[in-house]
Write a protein that holds these residues in place. Structure first.
Motif, PDB file in Angstrom:
ATOM      1  N   SER A 217       0.841  -1.211   0.000  1.00 56.25           N
ATOM      2  CA  SER A 217       0.000   0.000   0.000  1.00 56.25           C
ATOM      3  C   SER A 217       0.866   1.247   0.000  1.00 56.25           C
ATOM      4  O   SER A 217       0.550   2.236  -0.671  1.00 56.25           O
ATOM      5  CB  SER A 217      -0.927  -0.001   1.223  1.00 56.25           C
ATOM      6  N   CYS A 218       1.965   1.194   0.750  1.00 55.56           N
ATOM      7  CA  CYS A 218       2.891   2.328   0.799  1.00 55.56           C
ATOM      8  C   CYS A 218       3.504   2.585  -0.577  1.00 55.56           C
ATOM      9  O   CYS A 218       3.587   3.727  -1.027  1.00 55.56           O
ATOM     10  CB  CYS A 218       3.978   2.055   1.834  1.00 55.56           C
ATOM     11  N   ILE A 219       3.931   1.533  -1.255  1.00 52.79           N
ATOM     12  CA  ILE A 219       4.529   1.697  -2.584  1.00 52.79           C
ATOM     13  C   ILE A 219       3.498   2.223  -3.577  1.00 52.79           C
ATOM     14  O   ILE A 219       3.808   3.049  -4.442  1.00 52.79           O
ATOM     15  CB  ILE A 219       5.146   0.370  -3.063  1.00 52.79           C
ATOM     16  N   GLU A 220       2.249   1.771  -3.456  1.00 55.88           N
ATOM     17  CA  GLU A 220       1.185   2.298  -4.313  1.00 55.88           C
ATOM     18  C   GLU A 220       1.039   3.806  -4.128  1.00 55.88           C
ATOM     19  O   GLU A 220       0.893   4.561  -5.104  1.00 55.88           O
ATOM     20  CB  GLU A 220      -0.130   1.594  -3.998  1.00 55.88           C
ATOM     21  N   ARG A 221       1.087   4.267  -2.871  1.00 57.75           N
ATOM     22  CA  ARG A 221       0.981   5.708  -2.600  1.00 57.75           C
ATOM     23  C   ARG A 221       2.179   6.458  -3.183  1.00 57.75           C
ATOM     24  O   ARG A 221       2.033   7.574  -3.712  1.00 57.75           O
ATOM     25  CB  ARG A 221       0.874   5.957  -1.088  1.00 57.75           C
TER      26      ARG A 221
ATOM     27  N   VAL B 221      -0.049  10.157 -10.743  1.00 60.20           N
ATOM     28  CA  VAL B 221      -1.097   9.371 -11.395  1.00 60.20           C
ATOM     29  C   VAL B 221      -2.152   9.016 -10.352  1.00 60.20           C
ATOM     30  O   VAL B 221      -1.882   9.018  -9.146  1.00 60.20           O
ATOM     31  CB  VAL B 221      -0.526   8.076 -12.016  1.00 60.20           C
ATOM     32  N   PRO B 222      -3.381   8.710 -10.791  1.00 61.39           N
ATOM     33  CA  PRO B 222      -4.425   8.288  -9.845  1.00 61.39           C
ATOM     34  C   PRO B 222      -4.058   6.972  -9.167  1.00 61.39           C
ATOM     35  O   PRO B 222      -3.210   6.215  -9.669  1.00 61.39           O
ATOM     36  CB  PRO B 222      -5.669   8.108 -10.727  1.00 61.39           C
ATOM     37  N   LYS B 223      -4.719   6.683  -8.042  1.00 63.02           N
ATOM     38  CA  LYS B 223      -4.398   5.480  -7.280  1.00 63.02           C
ATOM     39  C   LYS B 223      -4.610   4.213  -8.105  1.00 63.02           C
ATOM     40  O   LYS B 223      -3.792   3.288  -8.039  1.00 63.02           O
ATOM     41  CB  LYS B 223      -5.256   5.412  -6.015  1.00 63.02           C
ATOM     42  N   ASP B 224      -5.701   4.143  -8.886  1.00 64.32           N
ATOM     43  CA  ASP B 224      -5.935   2.922  -9.666  1.00 64.32           C
ATOM     44  C   ASP B 224      -4.848   2.704 -10.711  1.00 64.32           C
ATOM     45  O   ASP B 224      -4.489   1.564 -11.033  1.00 64.32           O
ATOM     46  CB  ASP B 224      -7.319   2.952 -10.318  1.00 64.32           C
ATOM     47  N   SER B 225      -4.277   3.797 -11.225  1.00 65.70           N
ATOM     48  CA  SER B 225      -3.165   3.671 -12.170  1.00 65.70           C
ATOM     49  C   SER B 225      -1.917   3.158 -11.469  1.00 65.70           C
ATOM     50  O   SER B 225      -1.154   2.347 -12.021  1.00 65.70           O
ATOM     51  CB  SER B 225      -2.871   5.008 -12.840  1.00 65.70           C
TER      52      SER B 225
END
Length: 287
Positions: free
Chosen positions: A251-255, A263-267
Motif C-alpha cells: 500500500s505504501c509503494i502504491e501511494r 497518477v491516480p491510485k488505480d493507475s
C-alpha cells in the motif's frame, strides 16, 4: 487416551474433550495453550498408553525453514542463518519457547554439533549485479538481504553494480538491531548502500519513541528516491512476517507511485501489478 485411562474422573474428562460439547474446552486446553504430548500425559497420569501406540499417534517434528543470510561469493564454504529465538506467554501466562530455536540458542560456540540440513530453492530469485533494488526486510526478514548486499559488495570489486535502497525495521535499537555493523559499513562512503553509489540504508525503531515507527514510514520519507529507482527499472524485494507487513508495504509503494508519478491510485495499482508480472516484485513471508 480415554481407552487406556484407569482413573474414572480422567476417563470422563477425556470423553468430554472428545465430544462435540467439549470441543471449545479442548481447544482452550490444548491448542491455545500449546501443550506438548508429554504435558498432556502428565495431566492424565492414569493413562498407560502403549509405546507402539504413542509413536504412531505423535506426529514427527516438522522441518524448520530459514532463509540463507550469507553470500556464496563472500563466504564460499559457509552458510549463515538468522534465527530468532521463539518465546511467548500463553493465555494462562505460561512461558513457552520454540523447540528448534531454543535448542540452537543453547549451543555453545565451541561445541561441534552435526545437524542434518536440506537445501531448497527459495522464493526470492538472486538479482543480477546491474539490477537496482528496493529491499524491505524488518526483523529477521533482513536475512536474505544480508546475502544480497554481501554478494553485491563482492561483485562490485570486479564490475559495475546497480544501487540498493534497504529499509530495515526492529523494535529497539539497543536489543534488535540485527547486523548493525554490517549495514553501517556498507552504507559508508563507497559501499553498496552508500549515497555515493546511489543507494541508502534506512532503519525504523518501532518502540524507541512514543509513536510507533515502521519501515513504511521511512519509505514515505524517501519516496522520491524509491520512485527514481523504480522508474529506472528497479526490482522490489520484501521479506519478513506474513501478518500485516507485506500488505502495508505494498500500500505504501502504491501511494509513492501515485504521488511521485503524479497518477491516480488505480493507475498506481495497475503499475505495480505490471511490475509483479514482469518478475520485479517479490515477497517471502512467514508466520
Amino acid at each position: 487416551m480415554r481407552f487406556f485411562a484407569t482413573a474414572e474422573h480422567e476417563k470422563e474428562r477425556l470423553q468430554y474433550f472428545a465430544s462435540p460439547e467439549g470441543r471449545n474446552d479442548l481447544y482452550q486446553y490444548n491448542q491455545k495453550e500449546r501443550r506438548t504430548v508429554l504435558e498432556v500425559l502428565e495431566d492424565f497420569p492414569s493413562v498407560q498408553l502403549p509405546f507402539e501406540w504413542l509413536v504412531q499417534l505423535v506426529p514427527p517434528l516438522k522441518t524448520r525453514a530459514f532463509s540463507i543470510s550469507s553470500s556464496p561469493l563472500a563466504h564460499p564454504k559457509q552458510v549463515h542463518l538468522t534465527v530468532s529465538v521463539v518465546s511467548w506467554k500463553t493465555p494462562y501466562k505460561r512461558n513457552r519457547s520454540g523447540l528448534c530455536s531454543t535448542w540452537l540458542a543453547g549451543l555453545g560456540p565451541e561445541e561441534r554439533i552435526s545437524i542434518p540440513v536440506w537445501f531448497s530453492r527459495g522464493s526470492l530469485p538472486p538479482p543480477s549485479p546491474t539490477l537496482p533494488l528496493v529491499l524491505v526486510g524488518p526483523g529477521t526478514g533482513c536475512a536474505p538481504f544480508r546475502a544480497f548486499v554481501a554478494e553485491r559488495a563482492s561483485q562490485s570489486t570486479s564490475e559495475a553494480t546497480a544501487p540498493i535502497l534497504f529499509f530495515f525495521g526492529c523494535r529497539n535499537e539497543e536489543n534488535d538491531f540485527l547486523y548493525r555493523d554490517f549495514w553501517l559499513s556498507h552504507a559508508e562512503s563507497g559501499g553498496v548502500l552508500s549515497e555515493e553509489k546511489g543507494g541508502g540504508f534506512f532503519v525504523a525503531f518501532s518502540r524507541d519513541q512514543p509513536k510507533k515507527l515502521y519501515v513504511q514510514h521511512k519509505m514515505e520519507e524517501e519516496s522520491q528516491r524509491i520512485w527514481s529507482l523504480l522508474s529506472s527499472g528497479a526490482a522490489v524485494y520484501i521479506a519478513g512476517s506474513s501478518t500485516k507487513m507485506p500488505t502495508d508495504v505494498m500500500s505504501c509503494i502504491e501511494r509513492i507511485v501515485a504521488k511521485e508519478g503524479v497518477v491516480p491510485k488505480d493507475s498506481a495499482v495497475r503499475w505495480l501489478r505490471a511490475l509483479e508480472k514482469a518478475g520485479k516484485y517479490h515477497v517471502e513471508a512467514w508466520s
